[in-house]
Design a protein around this motif. Structure first.
Motif, PDB file in Angstrom:
ATOM      1  N   ILE A  47      55.183  26.614  24.827  1.00  0.00           N
ATOM      2  CA  ILE A  47      53.988  27.124  24.160  1.00  0.00           C
ATOM      3  C   ILE A  47      52.766  26.515  24.832  1.00  0.00           C
ATOM      4  O   ILE A  47      52.780  25.351  25.226  1.00  0.00           O
ATOM      5  CB  ILE A  47      54.006  26.804  22.648  1.00  0.00           C
ATOM      6  CG1 ILE A  47      52.819  27.447  21.944  1.00  0.00           C
ATOM      7  CG2 ILE A  47      54.060  25.308  22.406  1.00  0.00           C
ATOM      8  CD1 ILE A  47      52.919  27.429  20.435  1.00  0.00           C
ATOM      9  N   ILE A  48      51.740  27.307  24.994  1.00  0.00           N
ATOM     10  CA  ILE A  48      50.453  26.818  25.480  1.00  0.00           C
ATOM     11  C   ILE A  48      49.611  26.533  24.251  1.00  0.00           C
ATOM     12  O   ILE A  48      49.364  27.429  23.437  1.00  0.00           O
ATOM     13  CB  ILE A  48      49.760  27.842  26.399  1.00  0.00           C
ATOM     14  CG1 ILE A  48      50.599  28.057  27.647  1.00  0.00           C
ATOM     15  CG2 ILE A  48      48.350  27.383  26.742  1.00  0.00           C
ATOM     16  CD1 ILE A  48      50.098  29.165  28.546  1.00  0.00           C
ATOM     17  N   LEU A  49      49.204  25.287  24.088  1.00  0.00           N
ATOM     18  CA  LEU A  49      48.423  24.898  22.914  1.00  0.00           C
ATOM     19  C   LEU A  49      46.996  25.393  23.061  1.00  0.00           C
ATOM     20  O   LEU A  49      46.320  25.091  24.049  1.00  0.00           O
ATOM     21  CB  LEU A  49      48.460  23.380  22.726  1.00  0.00           C
ATOM     22  CG  LEU A  49      49.845  22.784  22.488  1.00  0.00           C
ATOM     23  CD1 LEU A  49      49.747  21.273  22.377  1.00  0.00           C
ATOM     24  CD2 LEU A  49      50.505  23.378  21.273  1.00  0.00           C
ATOM     25  N   GLN A  50      46.559  26.159  22.081  1.00  0.00           N
ATOM     26  CA  GLN A  50      45.199  26.692  22.044  1.00  0.00           C
ATOM     27  C   GLN A  50      44.611  26.316  20.697  1.00  0.00           C
ATOM     28  O   GLN A  50      45.036  26.849  19.666  1.00  0.00           O
ATOM     29  CB  GLN A  50      45.206  28.209  22.203  1.00  0.00           C
ATOM     30  CG  GLN A  50      45.815  28.660  23.507  1.00  0.00           C
ATOM     31  CD  GLN A  50      45.972  30.159  23.583  1.00  0.00           C
ATOM     32  OE1 GLN A  50      45.972  30.858  22.588  1.00  0.00           O
ATOM     33  NE2 GLN A  50      46.095  30.654  24.787  1.00  0.00           N
ATOM     34  N   GLY A  51      43.685  25.380  20.705  1.00  0.00           N
ATOM     35  CA  GLY A  51      43.195  24.935  19.416  1.00  0.00           C
ATOM     36  C   GLY A  51      41.888  24.186  19.492  1.00  0.00           C
ATOM     37  O   GLY A  51      41.144  24.305  20.455  1.00  0.00           O
TER      38      GLY A  51
ATOM     39  N   PHE B 169      46.986  25.455  17.264  1.00  0.00           N
ATOM     40  CA  PHE B 169      47.014  23.998  17.278  1.00  0.00           C
ATOM     41  C   PHE B 169      45.713  23.467  16.694  1.00  0.00           C
ATOM     42  O   PHE B 169      44.638  23.992  16.988  1.00  0.00           O
ATOM     43  CB  PHE B 169      47.171  23.521  18.733  1.00  0.00           C
ATOM     44  CG  PHE B 169      47.099  22.037  18.903  1.00  0.00           C
ATOM     45  CD1 PHE B 169      48.172  21.238  18.583  1.00  0.00           C
ATOM     46  CD2 PHE B 169      45.955  21.442  19.398  1.00  0.00           C
ATOM     47  CE1 PHE B 169      48.111  19.866  18.747  1.00  0.00           C
ATOM     48  CE2 PHE B 169      45.882  20.075  19.570  1.00  0.00           C
ATOM     49  CZ  PHE B 169      46.973  19.279  19.244  1.00  0.00           C
ATOM     50  N   VAL B 170      45.808  22.443  15.845  1.00  0.00           N
ATOM     51  CA  VAL B 170      44.623  21.773  15.301  1.00  0.00           C
ATOM     52  C   VAL B 170      44.837  20.281  15.458  1.00  0.00           C
ATOM     53  O   VAL B 170      45.857  19.742  15.041  1.00  0.00           O
ATOM     54  CB  VAL B 170      44.415  22.101  13.802  1.00  0.00           C
ATOM     55  CG1 VAL B 170      43.231  21.321  13.244  1.00  0.00           C
ATOM     56  CG2 VAL B 170      44.216  23.583  13.595  1.00  0.00           C
TER      57      VAL B 170
ATOM     58  N   GLY C  92      50.716  29.055  10.644  1.00  0.00           N
ATOM     59  CA  GLY C  92      51.330  28.958  11.956  1.00  0.00           C
ATOM     60  C   GLY C  92      50.566  28.110  12.946  1.00  0.00           C
ATOM     61  O   GLY C  92      50.652  28.314  14.152  1.00  0.00           O
ATOM     62  N   LEU C  93      49.825  27.138  12.455  1.00  0.00           N
ATOM     63  CA  LEU C  93      49.057  26.246  13.341  1.00  0.00           C
ATOM     64  C   LEU C  93      49.754  24.904  13.431  1.00  0.00           C
ATOM     65  O   LEU C  93      50.378  24.449  12.517  1.00  0.00           O
ATOM     66  CB  LEU C  93      47.640  26.021  12.801  1.00  0.00           C
ATOM     67  CG  LEU C  93      46.807  27.258  12.589  1.00  0.00           C
ATOM     68  CD1 LEU C  93      45.441  26.874  12.031  1.00  0.00           C
ATOM     69  CD2 LEU C  93      46.619  28.032  13.869  1.00  0.00           C
TER      70      LEU C  93
END
Length: 120
Positions: free
Chosen positions: A62-66, A99-100, A119-120
């Motif tokens: 997964i590419i974390l985007q947050g 992602f957070v 889903g974060l």
């Protein structure tokens, strides 16, 4: 007295950012026939791992985007209502975040539960 307890999840569903399945677990303490305490928690079944170059959720890269999130609002300072927390998490989800990162302090359990839900 210490002990261990092991149970299985009936009809387990895996949690992922695209499909954030959650389960409920209730544990109760009894004295004879009287329930003296209980607690219910919501949780997702997932395995998070890292390799030299990837973060994996349930074996999938997964590419974390947050974002890095600070808890603040103009009327309550660092305290937020449940609805304000829900609006924050819904906005992050709408923006495509998965992602957070919580800032420098312990995060509100309500926020963590909402992140699981979205889903974060």
């Amino acid at each position: 007295e210490e002990g261990a307890w092991l149970a299985s999840v009936p009809r387990p569903r895996i949690w992922s950012p695209r499909d954030p399945n959650l389960h409920l677990l209730t544990v109760a303490l009894w004295e004879g026939v009287e329930e003296v305490d209980s607690m219910t928690v919501r949780f997702g079944l997932r395995v998070v791992e890292t390799t030299a170059s990837h973060v994996l959720i349930n074996g999938e890269p997964i590419i974390l985007q947050g974002v890095n999130r600070h808890e603040t609002n103009p009327h309550g300072g660092i305290w937020m209502t449940a609805e304000q927390l829900r609006q924050d998490v819904a906005l992050l989800h709408e923006l495509g975040a998965n992602f957070v990162r919580g800032s420098h302090y312990s995060q509100d359990q309500r926020l963590l539960d909402l992140c699981d839900e979205f889903g974060l």
